[in-house]
Design a protein around this motif. Structure first.
Motif, PDB file in Angstrom:
ATOM      1  N   SER A  38      -5.792  49.384  32.655  1.00 61.87           N
ATOM      2  CA  SER A  38      -7.025  48.769  32.184  1.00 61.87           C
ATOM      3  C   SER A  38      -8.056  48.664  33.305  1.00 61.87           C
ATOM      4  CB  SER A  38      -6.736  47.371  31.629  1.00 61.87           C
ATOM      5  OG  SER A  38      -7.931  46.677  31.338  1.00 61.87           O
ATOM      6  N   ARG A  39      -9.323  48.772  32.944  1.00 62.33           N
ATOM      7  CA  ARG A  39     -10.404  48.589  33.916  1.00 62.33           C
ATOM      8  C   ARG A  39     -10.648  47.108  34.183  1.00 62.33           C
ATOM      9  NH1 ARG A  39     -15.399  52.565  33.095  1.00 62.33           N
ATOM     10  NH2 ARG A  39     -16.233  50.758  31.995  1.00 62.33           N
ATOM     11  N   TYR A  40      -9.981  46.234  33.445  1.00 62.04           N
ATOM     12  CA  TYR A  40     -10.264  44.798  33.548  1.00 62.04           C
ATOM     13  C   TYR A  40      -9.008  43.987  33.887  1.00 62.04           C
ATOM     14  CZ  TYR A  40     -14.286  46.689  31.166  1.00 62.04           C
ATOM     15  OH  TYR A  40     -15.369  47.467  30.838  1.00 62.04           O
ATOM     16  N   SER A  41      -8.025  44.623  34.479  1.00 66.92           N
ATOM     17  CA  SER A  41      -6.798  43.922  34.849  1.00 66.92           C
ATOM     18  C   SER A  41      -7.072  42.910  35.955  1.00 66.92           C
ATOM     19  CB  SER A  41      -5.739  44.923  35.322  1.00 66.92           C
ATOM     20  OG  SER A  41      -5.350  45.777  34.268  1.00 66.92           O
ATOM     21  N   ARG A  42      -6.357  41.802  35.912  1.00 68.64           N
ATOM     22  CA  ARG A  42      -6.471  40.764  36.932  1.00 68.64           C
ATOM     23  C   ARG A  42      -5.480  40.984  38.065  1.00 68.64           C
ATOM     24  NH1 ARG A  42      -8.962  35.928  34.770  1.00 68.64           N
ATOM     25  NH2 ARG A  42      -9.493  36.191  32.574  1.00 68.64           N
ATOM     26  N   LEU A  43      -4.425  41.740  37.776  1.00 68.64           N
ATOM     27  CA  LEU A  43      -3.376  42.009  38.752  1.00 68.64           C
ATOM     28  C   LEU A  43      -3.009  43.485  38.714  1.00 68.64           C
ATOM     29  CD1 LEU A  43      -0.798  39.172  37.881  1.00 68.64           C
ATOM     30  CD2 LEU A  43      -2.521  39.092  39.690  1.00 68.64           C
ATOM     31  N   SER A  44      -2.397  43.950  39.797  1.00 66.75           N
ATOM     32  CA  SER A  44      -1.769  45.272  39.811  1.00 66.75           C
ATOM     33  C   SER A  44      -0.381  45.112  40.401  1.00 66.75           C
ATOM     34  CB  SER A  44      -2.585  46.254  40.649  1.00 66.75           C
ATOM     35  OG  SER A  44      -1.952  47.519  40.699  1.00 66.75           O
ATOM     36  N   LEU A  45       0.630  45.570  39.657  1.00 70.76           N
ATOM     37  CA  LEU A  45       2.021  45.399  40.072  1.00 70.76           C
ATOM     38  C   LEU A  45       2.576  46.685  40.670  1.00 70.76           C
ATOM     39  CD1 LEU A  45       3.537  43.461  37.024  1.00 70.76           C
ATOM     40  CD2 LEU A  45       2.192  42.576  38.939  1.00 70.76           C
ATOM     41  N   LYS A  46       3.538  46.537  41.558  1.00 67.91           N
ATOM     42  CA  LYS A  46       4.225  47.685  42.155  1.00 67.91           C
ATOM     43  C   LYS A  46       5.628  47.254  42.560  1.00 67.91           C
ATOM     44  CE  LYS A  46       3.753  51.982  44.004  1.00 67.91           C
ATOM     45  NZ  LYS A  46       2.933  52.387  45.142  1.00 67.91           N
ATOM     46  N   ILE A  47       6.578  48.174  42.431  1.00 68.72           N
ATOM     47  CA  ILE A  47       7.927  47.978  42.962  1.00 68.72           C
ATOM     48  C   ILE A  47       8.172  49.073  43.984  1.00 68.72           C
ATOM     49  CG2 ILE A  47      10.403  47.820  42.473  1.00 68.72           C
ATOM     50  CD1 ILE A  47       9.675  47.239  39.555  1.00 68.72           C
ATOM     51  N   ILE A  48       8.562  48.688  45.193  1.00 64.66           N
ATOM     52  CA  ILE A  48       8.860  49.649  46.254  1.00 64.66           C
ATOM     53  C   ILE A  48      10.350  49.539  46.578  1.00 64.66           C
ATOM     54  CG2 ILE A  48       8.360  50.377  48.605  1.00 64.66           C
ATOM     55  CD1 ILE A  48       5.613  49.062  48.298  1.00 64.66           C
ATOM     56  N   PRO A  49      11.150  50.560  46.222  1.00 55.17           N
ATOM     57  CA  PRO A  49      12.586  50.516  46.513  1.00 55.17           C
ATOM     58  C   PRO A  49      12.909  51.158  47.858  1.00 55.17           C
ATOM     59  CG  PRO A  49      12.127  52.343  45.045  1.00 55.17           C
ATOM     60  CD  PRO A  49      10.793  51.720  45.388  1.00 55.17           C
ATOM     61  N   ILE A  50      13.826  50.567  48.582  1.00 60.57           N
ATOM     62  CA  ILE A  50      14.307  51.122  49.848  1.00 60.57           C
ATOM     63  C   ILE A  50      15.827  51.080  49.840  1.00 60.57           C
ATOM     64  CG2 ILE A  50      14.346  50.872  52.361  1.00 60.57           C
ATOM     65  CD1 ILE A  50      11.597  49.585  52.165  1.00 60.57           C
ATOM     66  N   LYS A  51      16.426  52.219  50.101  1.00 59.06           N
ATOM     67  CA  LYS A  51      17.881  52.328  50.066  1.00 59.06           C
ATOM     68  C   LYS A  51      18.497  51.737  51.330  1.00 59.06           C
ATOM     69  CE  LYS A  51      21.484  55.801  49.235  1.00 59.06           C
ATOM     70  NZ  LYS A  51      21.714  57.240  48.959  1.00 59.06           N
ATOM     71  N   LYS A  52      19.429  50.800  51.153  1.00 53.49           N
ATOM     72  CA  LYS A  52      20.120  50.195  52.290  1.00 53.49           C
ATOM     73  C   LYS A  52      21.489  50.822  52.501  1.00 53.49           C
ATOM     74  CE  LYS A  52      19.745  45.770  52.958  1.00 53.49           C
ATOM     75  NZ  LYS A  52      19.823  44.295  52.738  1.00 53.49           N
ATOM     76  N   GLU A  54      24.704  53.273  49.903  1.00 56.43           N
ATOM     77  CA  GLU A  54      24.907  54.034  48.669  1.00 56.43           C
ATOM     78  C   GLU A  54      24.849  53.158  47.431  1.00 56.43           C
ATOM     79  OE1 GLU A  54      25.029  57.300  48.140  1.00 56.43           O
ATOM     80  OE2 GLU A  54      24.512  57.470  50.263  1.00 56.43           O
ATOM     81  N   THR A  55      25.109  51.869  47.584  1.00 57.64           N
ATOM     82  CA  THR A  55      25.140  50.977  46.421  1.00 57.64           C
ATOM     83  C   THR A  55      24.166  49.809  46.524  1.00 57.64           C
ATOM     84  OG1 THR A  55      26.963  49.707  47.395  1.00 57.64           O
ATOM     85  CG2 THR A  55      27.553  51.536  45.929  1.00 57.64           C
ATOM     86  N   SER A  56      23.412  49.720  47.619  1.00 57.70           N
ATOM     87  CA  SER A  56      22.537  48.567  47.837  1.00 57.70           C
ATOM     88  C   SER A  56      21.093  49.022  48.048  1.00 57.70           C
ATOM     89  CB  SER A  56      23.022  47.766  49.052  1.00 57.70           C
ATOM     90  OG  SER A  56      22.201  46.658  49.293  1.00 57.70           O
ATOM     91  N   PHE A  57      20.170  48.334  47.375  1.00 58.76           N
ATOM     92  CA  PHE A  57      18.753  48.684  47.451  1.00 58.76           C
ATOM     93  C   PHE A  57      17.921  47.416  47.615  1.00 58.76           C
ATOM     94  CE2 PHE A  57      20.966  51.855  45.033  1.00 58.76           C
ATOM     95  CZ  PHE A  57      20.430  53.062  45.453  1.00 58.76           C
ATOM     96  N   LYS A  58      16.953  47.475  48.532  1.00 58.20           N
ATOM     97  CA  LYS A  58      15.983  46.385  48.657  1.00 58.20           C
ATOM     98  C   LYS A  58      14.771  46.732  47.811  1.00 58.20           C
ATOM     99  CE  LYS A  58      13.241  45.846  52.251  1.00 58.20           C
ATOM    100  NZ  LYS A  58      12.755  45.543  53.624  1.00 58.20           N
ATOM    101  N   LEU A  59      14.383  45.810  46.948  1.00 54.86           N
ATOM    102  CA  LEU A  59      13.217  46.001  46.094  1.00 54.86           C
ATOM    103  C   LEU A  59      12.117  45.056  46.549  1.00 54.86           C
ATOM    104  CD1 LEU A  59      14.860  46.151  42.539  1.00 54.86           C
ATOM    105  CD2 LEU A  59      14.520  48.005  44.187  1.00 54.86           C
ATOM    106  N   GLN A  60      10.966  45.622  46.863  1.00 56.39           N
ATOM    107  CA  GLN A  60       9.808  44.808  47.196  1.00 56.39           C
ATOM    108  C   GLN A  60       8.901  44.780  45.969  1.00 56.39           C
ATOM    109  OE1 GLN A  60       6.695  45.819  50.335  1.00 56.39           O
ATOM    110  NE2 GLN A  60       7.743  44.104  51.335  1.00 56.39           N
ATOM    111  N   PHE A  61       8.776  43.594  45.370  1.00 55.63           N
ATOM    112  CA  PHE A  61       7.928  43.403  44.201  1.00 55.63           C
ATOM    113  C   PHE A  61       6.561  42.926  44.695  1.00 55.63           C
ATOM    114  CE2 PHE A  61      12.290  42.561  42.821  1.00 55.63           C
ATOM    115  CZ  PHE A  61      12.405  43.378  41.708  1.00 55.63           C
ATOM    116  N   GLN A  62       5.537  43.758  44.491  1.00 58.56           N
ATOM    117  CA  GLN A  62       4.216  43.454  45.025  1.00 58.56           C
ATOM    118  C   GLN A  62       3.198  43.220  43.915  1.00 58.56           C
ATOM    119  OE1 GLN A  62       4.537  45.820  49.265  1.00 58.56           O
ATOM    120  NE2 GLN A  62       2.696  46.017  48.050  1.00 58.56           N
ATOM    121  N   ILE A  63       2.372  42.217  44.127  1.00 56.84           N
ATOM    122  CA  ILE A  63       1.283  41.907  43.209  1.00 56.84           C
ATOM    123  C   ILE A  63      -0.013  41.985  43.984  1.00 56.84           C
ATOM    124  CG2 ILE A  63       0.295  40.250  41.595  1.00 56.84           C
ATOM    125  CD1 ILE A  63       3.758  39.519  42.770  1.00 56.84           C
ATOM    126  N   GLU A  64      -0.860  42.951  43.644  1.00 57.05           N
ATOM    127  CA  GLU A  64      -2.177  43.011  44.251  1.00 57.05           C
ATOM    128  C   GLU A  64      -3.108  42.083  43.491  1.00 57.05           C
ATOM    129  OE1 GLU A  64      -5.818  46.132  45.291  1.00 57.05           O
ATOM    130  OE2 GLU A  64      -4.053  46.823  44.174  1.00 57.05           O
TER     131      GLU A  64
END
Length: 411
Positions: A38-52, A54-64
């Protein structure tokens, strides 16, 4: 009532009470994610995964924070880990994120970090991030495949701004720097592609796209993590921690004015979507591009004030397309960017494992126009999509172009 209790009540309302029969059938593929574009969103979300591991992942949940000075307590945040796009989204697979979970709170971002474990035997795992605007009920979504048939692997490093917030844009202006942090060794490796890619064919053009000539690749060698790295050439970069692996991070570098238009030559390129072939060839050949463009816009609308408004709105669409859809191509040159510019923001957006579907207009199924973007497995990006083209799009495409050329937005 304290903040944590209030947010818990909001969460319980989402998954209980009179709305339970509807919400019990809510799946990732059934969510309308139109606010994402949307051109009128109040937020922008993103998930950035980083592999730690073979079975573990750090997820950075970001809100612009797009809205000026938003209040954290105006929103409710949750995340879900799903095994498929058709798995029901329930309280059992959903977790609340509160102010106590905040990792960073900056002028531009709220950031959460969570580490999740995924069994090595599991073939598909998807993270879904949700923000509910409690003032008006708007729900924002962002999802990403941690593991799936379209993901080669996740990188074991991340790119960060100077304040340790993960890099969440689709592009980097040339000359800017990023900081890299790795779970592997101290060295990362960079490849540079000095490539300028062509604009796409229109949606009704079914002939195969022209095949690019062999892409030049410049091996830039190793560089150290934890030391700011500057990206000084326009094109795109592919960063890896292991050049024998498939995982990496793509960075599109752009001119300093991006996502806005840089100059008259670029503006000529961008009006191709609403121009006839003869008009565009004439603009390309013009010695004085500014003079030719002024005549072009006024010639379309027959009114100077209307022409100014048309220019402003058209290139605002271009700017949004650049922000939203840039990958290793500028956003306005992607299939999604082309549709977004001409048709406007979609009224409904649905994600599936193998495709993304945009819907426009109509009060019933038979009158709706749908554009389906097929997901393509690509080592450079797990989010690369191409439009399924069809001659059936011709009437609505020409109609919208005619509306634009009359001096109005087509939406």
């Amino acid at each position: 009532m304290n903040c944590k209790t209030s947010r818990l009540l909001i969460f319980l309302i989402l998954f209980a009470g009179t709305t339970l029969p509807t919400l019990a059938q809510k799946t990732l593929s059934s969510l309308n994610q139109t606010l994402r574009y949307s051109r009128y969103s109040r937020l922008s979300l993103k998930i950035i995964p980083i592999k730690k591991s073979e079975t573990s992942f750090k997820l950075q949940f970001q809100i612009e924070k797009i809205e000026e000075n938003p209040e954290f307590n105006s929103f409710s945040f949750t995340y879900s880990i799903l095994d498929s796009y058709d798995e029901e989204i329930l309280s059992d697979n959903t977790s609340i994120l509160t102010s106590e979970d905040l990792k960073y709170n900056t002028d531009r971002h709220w950031v959460f970090e969570k580490t999740i474990d995924i069994a090595a035997s599991k073939e598909t795992s998807i993270a879904l991030f949700t923000a509910l605007d409690t003032r008006q009920g708007d729900e924002y979504y962002y999802s990403i495949d941690i593991k799936s048939s379209f993901v080669f692997d996740q990188a074991n490093f991340g790119a960060y701004y100077a304040n340790n917030v993960g890099f969440d844009q689709t592009y980097l202006n040339v000359g800017e720097s990023l900081l890299f942090k790795s779970n592997g060794g101290p060295n990362l490796h960079g490849f540079y592609y000095p490539t300028s890619l062509e604009i796409p064919y229109p949606p009704m053009e079914t002939k195969p796209a022209s095949v690019s000539r062999e892409t030049q690749v410049i091996d830039q060698g190793d560089f150290l993590e934890l030391i700011p790295k500057s990206f000084d050439e326009i094109g795109y970069y592919f960063i890896q921690s292991d050049t024998n692996a498939n995982a990496g991070l793509i960075l599109k570098t752009t001119h300093e004015a991006f996502p806005k238009v840089r100059d008259w030559d670029e503006m000529v390129d961008m009006v191709a979507y609403i121009s006839t072939r003869k008009e565009h060839e004439s603009l390309v050949a013009a010695e004085d591009k500014k003079k030719a463009l002024d005549a072009y816009w006024i010639g379309l609308t027959r009114n100077e004030d209307t022409a100014k408004e048309l220019i402003r709105e058209y290139f605002r669409q271009v700017e949004f397309a650049n922000i939203l859809f840039t990958d290793f191509k500028e956003g306005w040159k992607t299939d999604k960017g082309m549709i977004y510019i001409v048709m406007g923001p979609p009224q409904e957006v649905n994600f599936y494992l193998d495709r993304e579907v945009w819907s426009y207009g109509g009060t019933n199924e038979s009158s709706r126009i749908r554009f389906t973007f097929a997901r393509v497995k690509n080592i450079l990006s797990p989010h690369y999509y191409t439009l399924n083209r069809s001659r059936a799009y011709q009437p609505v495409w020409f109609k919208n172009i005619s509306i634009w050329r009359s001096g109005k937005m087509a939406f």
